[in-house]
Design an enzyme around this catalytic site. Structure first.
Site, PDB file in Angstrom:
ATOM      1  N   LYS A   1      27.602  26.721   1.949  1.00  0.00           N
ATOM      2  CA  LYS A   1      26.892  25.513   2.349  1.00  0.00           C
ATOM      3  C   LYS A   1      28.179  24.922   3.252  1.00  0.00           C
ATOM      4  CE  LYS A   1      25.492  21.367  -0.277  1.00  0.00           C
ATOM      5  NZ  LYS A   1      25.381  21.018  -1.820  1.00  0.00           N
TER       6      LYS A   1
ATOM      7  N   SER B   1      20.697  18.771  -2.541  1.00  0.00           N
ATOM      8  CA  SER B   1      21.143  18.738  -1.110  1.00  0.00           C
ATOM      9  C   SER B   1      21.491  20.167  -0.534  1.00  0.00           C
ATOM     10  CB  SER B   1      22.590  18.132  -1.059  1.00  0.00           C
ATOM     11  OG  SER B   1      23.774  19.004  -1.623  1.00  0.00           O
TER      12      SER B   1
ATOM     13  N   SER C   1      22.327  19.528  -7.035  1.00  0.00           N
ATOM     14  CA  SER C   1      22.524  20.049  -5.388  1.00  0.00           C
ATOM     15  C   SER C   1      22.282  21.857  -5.578  1.00  0.00           C
ATOM     16  CB  SER C   1      23.335  19.426  -4.627  1.00  0.00           C
ATOM     17  OG  SER C   1      23.189  18.246  -4.351  1.00  0.00           O
TER      18      SER C   1
END
Lengths: 487, 99
Positions: free
Chosen positions: A76, A151, A175
């Site tokens: 990420k 997210s 997330s």
């Protein structure tokens, strides 16, 4: 060899160790897959072909060994990677190449996992759909017109699209788990403090937790064991041994849950879940009962205040953490024409560099922390956090784990929740309590609703991460895994 | 009744060093009002005698061994700076010329 991109990380590691496939072949297969499909999915913000192949070659030369050596991974974009662009999907960090690695990235490198690239996300991890990425949303491989969750939508979508067998996410309010749920993949939030925050771009420091994303529970456990463990550079890192999550996942996969007590939270019932989500959840509960588990209803009366508490605590911490983006030490600087003052340049830089959700949360957090409102909002939220923790502790006196749907609704169409920010926040209704408490939780695919994946959440006591892996693996053995339509 | 006014949002934006536009002020004021009305429920909880939780790890005074370890070089630390001069971060003027 069968299609290398369809194999699990455990299978790939075995094939590489047994010289049936080289790490370079495996990594190349995934890089080629990214090249073929990522213009449709947009899971990646940056692909590091050269770096990934060099790391894979080192594994093939026998320089690095380990249980996941040679298995490529997507990371990420909120995690600092030395020399590789890291933006947190924000314009304010466009082009930034960190001069250091996050602890978890150091551990991935030491364990021989080639890093394919950096995955898309909501800007600074604020959102549930990737629609707040400054670089365009990621598409859900199950339906390209729908959100991949957030997210960490890029990490989960990269797994569902077979672009990567493993990925790293971060979970502040859901997330990792909510993107896992809506893409039909596995996402685990370790115990807060069980994985190091050093090198994560801070959003809400008392909640941020990096963790594994994978297509199987065993793969998630293998990755968990690589990245977890004490780190002196993180002052909230827990100086205790990592629970045996891999052993627990393998135990669970035998399909025996005799004597395991599952708690369902009374206050979650009728909380706006879609009917298809509820029926998949209840069918999964029945499957777990067939494996020997017992279901007990528990009451957690303060969970109804988790969402309000979170949306005071997280923006407050964010408003403080994001003060560092001032156009001085890294990233964007706007309006420095030689005449404007530092304060003017800062304000113009932050106005240009931050997107709307980030600005909303900075303003909200500044409000909640301002004198006159502090006690009523931030202070009160911290007290409610104590009460939510007590709810968990008293529930865990009666049951081994708590279970719920991961998120109230399946992947929604783009644009359907952006006009009213609070509608977006509801995606995290079931994931947020765990973050406030600090315990571990995992989302595992449990069925389909209207052709879209539904996630089943297992929450465990702090530092009992092994328990959630056992239950999740047992459910996986009963319901199987779910494959999206071919891209 | 609105929980937050447009003027308050403008004030908070200035404190936050965000040069928001007039259009953003209108939009954010409405949205933040909805959010604040939703989170205001937190006040219903009787919590006067409850201690606050800042984070979930019960550690205080975390020490490490006093052993030097490598850190970033000056060049590395400055590598991401929008502007650097003679080994330092260069910033716009802080004081007015007449000050």
């Amino acid at each position: 060899m069968s299609d290398l991109t369809k194999m699990s990380a455990a299978q790939l590691a075995k094939a590489i160790a047994g010289k049936e496939a080289s790490a370079v072949e495996v990594t190349t297969a995934h890089l080629d897959r990214i090249a073929a499909v990522d213009d449709q999915v947009h899971a990646f913000l940056h692909v590091d072909r050269e770096g990934a192949l060099a790391a894979a070659a080192a594994v093939d030369r026998g320089e690095v060994t380990g249980p996941l050596a040679g298995v490529p991974i997507a990371v990420k974009d909120i995690v600092a990677t030395k020399g590789v662009p890291t933006t947190a999907a924000s314009k304010i960090l466009e082009g930034w190449r960190p001069p250091y690695d996050a602890t978890i990235v150091e551990r991935l490198r030491a364990a021989g996992l080639p890093m394919l690239g950096k995955t898309n996300m909501d800007e600074f991890a604020m959102g549930s759909s990737t629609e707040y990425s400054a670089y365009g949303a990621t598409k859900n491989p199950w339906d390209l017109g729908r959100i991949p969750g957030g997210s960490g939508g890029g990490s989960s979508a990269s797994l569902a699209a077979y672009e990567a067998p493993l990925a790293i996410g971060t979970d502040t309010g859901g997330s990792i788990r909510q993107p896992g749920a809506v893409t039909g993949t596995v996402g685990a939030k370790p115990t807060y403090g069980g994985t190091s925050r050093y090198g994560l771009i801070a959003f809400s420091s008392s909640l941020d937790t990096p963790g594994p994303c994978a297509r199987t529970v065993e793969d998630a456990a293998l990755l968990h064991s690589v990245i977890a463990g004490h780190d002196w550079r993180d002052s909230t890192s827990i100086p205790k041994p990592v629970p045996d999550v891999v052993g627990a996942a393998r135990l669970g996969a035998t399909g025996d849950l005799s004597g395991v007590k599952l708690g369902i939270v009374k206050e979650f019932a009728g909380d706006g879940s879609e009917p298809g989500v509820l029926s998949a959840f209840h069918e999964s509960l029945e499957a777990l009962v067939k494996l020997g588990a017992e279901v007990v209803e528990v009451s957690c009366p303060h969970f109804q205040y988790a969402l309000p508490a979170y949306y005071l605590i997280a923006p407050s911490e964010a408003s403080s953490n994001l003060a560092r983006f001032d156009g001085v030490r890294y990233g964007l600087r706007v309006g420095d024409d030689g005449n404007r003052s530092l304060e003017e340049v800062m304000s113009l830089t932050r106005e240009a560099g931050f997107g709307p959700e980030v600005k909303r949360r900075i303003i909200l957090g500044t409000y909640a922390l301002s004198s006159g409102y502090y006690d009523a909002y931030y202070g009160q939220a911290q007290k409610v956090r104590t009460l939510i923790t007590r709810d968990f502790e008293s529930a865990f006196e009666r049951v081994d784990v708590l279970v719920s749907p991961t998120t109230p609704f399946v992947a929604f169409p783009f644009g359907s929740r952006t006009s009213d920010p609070y509608q977006m926040y509801l995606a995290d209704l079931f994931t947020i309590p765990t973050n406030l408490y600090g315990g571990p939780a995992i989302s595992v695919p449990c069925g389909l609703s209207e052709g879209l994946p539904v996630g089943f959440q297992v929450m465990a006591p702090t530092m009992a991460d092994d328990r959630m892996y056992r239950v999740a693996a047992a459910l996986e053995s009963a319901v199987g895994t779910f494959t999206p339509p071919a891209l | 009744m609105a929980a937050i006014s447009r003027e308050e949002v403008a004030h908070l934006a200035r404190l936050s060093r965000l040069a928001v536009t007039e259009e953003e002020l209108d939009r954010f004021a409405g949205q933040l009002d909805v959010i604040l009305q939703s989170v205001a429920r937190i006040g219903e909880v009787a919590a006067d005698d409850i201690p606050p939780t800042s984070h979930s790890v019960p550690l205080t005074n975390v020490y490490r061994d006093d052993v030097p370890v490598p850190c970033l070089t000056q060049e590395e630390a400055l590598s991401g700076a929008p502007d650097a001069f003679e080994g330092r971060f260069r910033v716009p003027r802080i004081l007015d010329e007449e000050d």
